[in-house]
Design an enzyme around this catalytic site. Sequence first.
Site, short mmCIF file in Angstrom:
data_model
loop_
_atom_site.label_atom_id
_atom_site.label_comp_id
_atom_site.label_asym_id
_atom_site.label_seq_id
_atom_site.Cartn_x
_atom_site.Cartn_y
_atom_site.Cartn_z
N ARG A 295 1.87 15.99 11.54
CA ARG A 295 2.55 15.36 10.40
C ARG A 295 2.89 16.45 9.39
O ARG A 295 2.35 16.51 8.29
CB ARG A 295 1.66 14.28 9.77
CG ARG A 295 1.22 13.23 10.75
CD ARG A 295 0.18 12.28 10.16
NE ARG A 295 0.78 11.30 9.28
CZ ARG A 295 0.06 10.36 8.63
NH1 ARG A 295 -1.25 10.33 8.77
NH2 ARG A 295 0.65 9.48 7.86
N LYS B 119 0.84 -1.21 0.00
CA LYS B 119 0.00 0.00 0.00
C LYS B 119 0.87 1.25 0.00
O LYS B 119 0.65 2.19 -0.76
CB LYS B 119 -0.93 -0.03 1.22
CG LYS B 119 -1.76 1.24 1.41
CD LYS B 119 -1.26 2.04 2.57
CE LYS B 119 -2.16 3.23 2.86
NZ LYS B 119 -1.54 4.19 3.81
N ASN B 120 1.89 1.28 0.85
CA ASN B 120 2.72 2.48 0.97
C ASN B 120 3.55 2.74 -0.28
O ASN B 120 3.90 3.89 -0.56
CB ASN B 120 3.62 2.38 2.20
CG ASN B 120 2.86 2.56 3.50
OD1 ASN B 120 1.74 3.10 3.51
ND2 ASN B 120 3.40 2.09 4.60
N ARG C 71 -8.96 1.39 3.70
CA ARG C 71 -7.97 2.24 3.01
C ARG C 71 -6.68 1.47 2.74
O ARG C 71 -5.96 1.77 1.78
CB ARG C 71 -7.61 3.45 3.87
CG ARG C 71 -8.59 4.62 3.81
CD ARG C 71 -8.00 5.84 4.51
NE ARG C 71 -6.62 6.04 4.09
CZ ARG C 71 -5.58 6.05 4.94
NH1 ARG C 71 -5.75 5.89 6.22
NH2 ARG C 71 -4.36 6.24 4.48
N CYS D 149 -5.06 9.66 8.01
CA CYS D 149 -5.23 9.35 9.43
C CYS D 149 -4.56 10.40 10.29
O CYS D 149 -3.45 10.85 9.99
CB CYS D 149 -4.62 7.98 9.76
SG CYS D 149 -5.40 6.59 8.93
N ASP E 259 4.17 1.56 11.95
CA ASP E 259 2.91 0.95 11.52
C ASP E 259 2.69 -0.44 12.11
O ASP E 259 1.56 -0.95 12.09
CB ASP E 259 2.87 0.84 9.99
CG ASP E 259 2.53 2.15 9.31
OD1 ASP E 259 2.36 3.15 10.03
OD2 ASP E 259 2.44 2.19 8.08
#
Length: 421
Positions: free
Chosen positions: A123, A23-24, A399, A118, A307
Amino acid sequence: MKEIIRIEGGHKLSGKVRISGSKNATVALIPAAILSDEPVTIVGVPEIADVKSLKILLEELGVNVVMKGTDHIVIDPNGMENKPMDSETVTKLRASYYFMGVLLAKYKKVVIKMPGGCYLGPRPIDLHLKGFEALGATVRYEGGCYHIEAEELVGDKIFLDISSVGATINIMTAAVYAKGKTIIENAAKEPEIIDIATLLNKMGAEIRGMGTNVITITGVEKLHGCFHEIIPDRIEAATYLTLAATAGNDVTIENVIPLHLDGLISKLVDIGVELSVDIDKIIVHGRKEKLTAVDIKTAPYPGFATDMQQPLTALLTQCEGQSVVTETIYTERFKHCNELNKMGADIDIRIPSSFINGPSVLSGTSVEATDLRCGACLVIAGLIAQGTTEIHEIYHIERGYENIVGKLRDLGAVIEKVTID
């Protein structure tokens, strides 16, 4: 009407599960593809909500996007226009900030709203913006949008105060068309960065040093189309490893790169999980009756991934003694602990650490996925809880996890997605 995930706890899992593409990596690869003027084919794309959002953003820019099957995307930027990125989709998707570097490189100008995603505490994107400025761009914030533009981009030496994955990727993509040579020092070393640099090099970029803390980009004049397969998702793999360790016997996790999971594997062994590591799969045989508490401290790759700490916390509630999780990346990443406490866990939060006292008997109740990895943690907790767990706000989970309900059902979980009033 809204959808929730409902889990009946107490069922042992077994069987095989295949890990999807990262995903990343995907959320950066898809924007990077439009640096070309020719079609780019990407295979291994996970079927997740973030990919659907990126498809919407590409189409808003006039890019032709074709999904072939469930994991095969063809991106053709031939008819693309540089339009302001100010739609609601931008504000919901953290990864939309990757369009900053890409559009700046291609058009020397980008207008974009502040990206969303999120909430894990502050951030900031100041490192991204400083990188753009070092390459010759001007940055201003006006009317709710960032306006970034340059007459020309010129390579420079850029030192990152923090080895940020997002800033490393954004500066790397911005620099591919810059004149001369760009050197990123204290660059992030995550596997996803290597994957994005590999795609760009296939397209004709000249990037060296990815995977080290010094990346060198020599500017080129043109990029072309290519074919690229995404690396496996190490965070999804970590989630299923932890899930199997918590609630399974003889679970095989396929399509993994074990090197990417070294930090987690060593902690699972310390806890008392019995597993076998193969070239591209890991088998979790089970766990000892009495699990040992461990301490975790998150760090940039190759350290223990931020994560991974949330899903692992569900397993730590079953360990004898006190485990300590110290978060060094996103200091507010502890909302999952409050939800676990609703289920009967004994966790004391003293930012930047959580203190997990175990073992605890968890009981099913109504909980909320406050972010993506919190949702994964609650799924794991629900699998071992007594009774039924209902997880709300599951769009966070969707997601980043492809077909999590189906994959778990195949392993023997009693789990369903239901619509409620």
